[in-house]
Design a protein around this motif. Structure first.
Motif, mmCIF file in Angstrom:
data_model
loop_
_atom_site.group_PDB
_atom_site.id
_atom_site.type_symbol
_atom_site.label_atom_id
_atom_site.label_comp_id
_atom_site.label_asym_id
_atom_site.label_seq_id
_atom_site.Cartn_x
_atom_site.Cartn_y
_atom_site.Cartn_z
ATOM 1 N N ALA A 1 0.827 -1.209 0.000
ATOM 2 C CA ALA A 1 0.000 0.000 0.000
ATOM 3 C C ALA A 1 0.865 1.264 0.000
ATOM 4 O O ALA A 1 0.534 2.246 -0.672
ATOM 5 C CB ALA A 1 -0.942 -0.002 1.203
ATOM 6 N N VAL A 2 1.973 1.236 0.744
ATOM 7 C CA VAL A 2 2.894 2.384 0.765
ATOM 8 C C VAL A 2 3.468 2.604 -0.629
ATOM 9 O O VAL A 2 3.499 3.730 -1.134
ATOM 10 C CB VAL A 2 4.014 2.177 1.816
ATOM 11 N N LEU A 3 3.915 1.534 -1.274
ATOM 12 C CA LEU A 3 4.469 1.663 -2.621
ATOM 13 C C LEU A 3 3.409 2.135 -3.613
ATOM 14 O O LEU A 3 3.688 2.987 -4.470
ATOM 15 C CB LEU A 3 5.081 0.339 -3.075
ATOM 16 N N ALA A 4 2.210 1.621 -3.499
ATOM 17 C CA ALA A 4 1.133 2.027 -4.402
ATOM 18 C C ALA A 4 0.790 3.505 -4.223
ATOM 19 O O ALA A 4 0.577 4.232 -5.199
ATOM 20 C CB ALA A 4 -0.105 1.167 -4.178
ATOM 21 N N LEU A 5 0.746 3.955 -2.986
ATOM 22 C CA LEU A 5 0.439 5.364 -2.726
ATOM 23 C C LEU A 5 1.554 6.251 -3.262
ATOM 24 O O LEU A 5 1.299 7.290 -3.863
ATOM 25 C CB LEU A 5 0.240 5.589 -1.223
ATOM 26 N N GLU A 6 2.784 5.817 -3.094
ATOM 27 C CA GLU A 6 3.926 6.607 -3.565
ATOM 28 C C GLU A 6 3.957 6.685 -5.094
ATOM 29 O O GLU A 6 4.442 7.662 -5.652
ATOM 30 C CB GLU A 6 5.226 6.005 -3.037
ATOM 31 N N GLU B 1 -5.604 9.118 5.788
ATOM 32 C CA GLU B 1 -6.915 8.489 5.608
ATOM 33 C C GLU B 1 -6.821 7.043 5.134
ATOM 34 O O GLU B 1 -7.567 6.195 5.608
ATOM 35 C CB GLU B 1 -7.745 9.304 4.619
ATOM 36 N N GLU B 2 -5.932 6.757 4.210
ATOM 37 C CA GLU B 2 -5.871 5.421 3.620
ATOM 38 C C GLU B 2 -4.982 4.456 4.397
ATOM 39 O O GLU B 2 -5.270 3.265 4.450
ATOM 40 C CB GLU B 2 -5.382 5.504 2.170
ATOM 41 N N LEU B 3 -3.903 4.977 4.956
ATOM 42 C CA LEU B 3 -2.955 4.101 5.654
ATOM 43 C C LEU B 3 -3.013 4.248 7.172
ATOM 44 O O LEU B 3 -2.475 3.409 7.884
ATOM 45 C CB LEU B 3 -1.523 4.379 5.173
ATOM 46 N N GLY B 4 -3.611 5.325 7.651
ATOM 47 C CA GLY B 4 -3.684 5.546 9.094
ATOM 48 C C GLY B 4 -2.329 5.841 9.705
ATOM 49 O O GLY B 4 -2.080 5.500 10.860
ATOM 50 N N LEU B 5 -1.449 6.489 8.934
ATOM 51 C CA LEU B 5 -0.097 6.786 9.399
ATOM 52 C C LEU B 5 0.137 8.291 9.413
ATOM 53 O O LEU B 5 -0.455 9.023 8.614
ATOM 54 C CB LEU B 5 0.938 6.161 8.461
ATOM 55 N N SER B 6 1.037 8.730 10.271
ATOM 56 C CA SER B 6 1.492 10.111 10.192
ATOM 57 C C SER B 6 2.452 10.214 9.006
ATOM 58 O O SER B 6 3.000 9.202 8.543
ATOM 59 C CB SER B 6 2.229 10.507 11.471
ATOM 60 N N SER B 7 2.671 11.413 8.518
ATOM 61 C CA SER B 7 3.603 11.606 7.406
ATOM 62 C C SER B 7 5.004 11.140 7.783
ATOM 63 O O SER B 7 5.698 10.525 6.979
ATOM 64 C CB SER B 7 3.649 13.078 6.991
#
Length: 88
Positions: free
Chosen positions: A23-28, A44-50
């Protein structure tokens, strides 16, 4: 959730990447039209801070599984990272 569980690949995950890694790679890989859109999607999509997102992304760039999963993206991001490091 222990530290080992957080980084362990899902059973049967292709290339040893878990769902979050993919998901991180797809978002990037996506393009962003407005400032802040990427950071909003990270929350919103990953629930992570920047900050956590970029920590995970940087770690992914060093993993051969990520290179095998998305070679063009990972090589491009490695070049950008290396150029930024050289500029310091």
């Amino acid at each position: 959730m222990g530290a080992d569980e957080e980084t362990a690949p899902e059973p049967g995950a292709p290339g040893g990447l878990d769902e979050r890694d993919r998901a991180v790679l797809a978002l990037e890989a996506r393009s962003w039209r407005t400032a802040g859109a990427k950071e909003r999607a990270v929350r919103e999509e990953l629930g992570l801070s920047s900050t956590r997102y970029y920590q995970l992304l940087n770690a992914l760039l060093d993993r051969p599984e990520a290179l095998a999963h998305a070679p063009v993206l990972v090589n491009r991001l490695r070049r950008v990272r290396d150029a930024r490091r050289a500029a310091r």
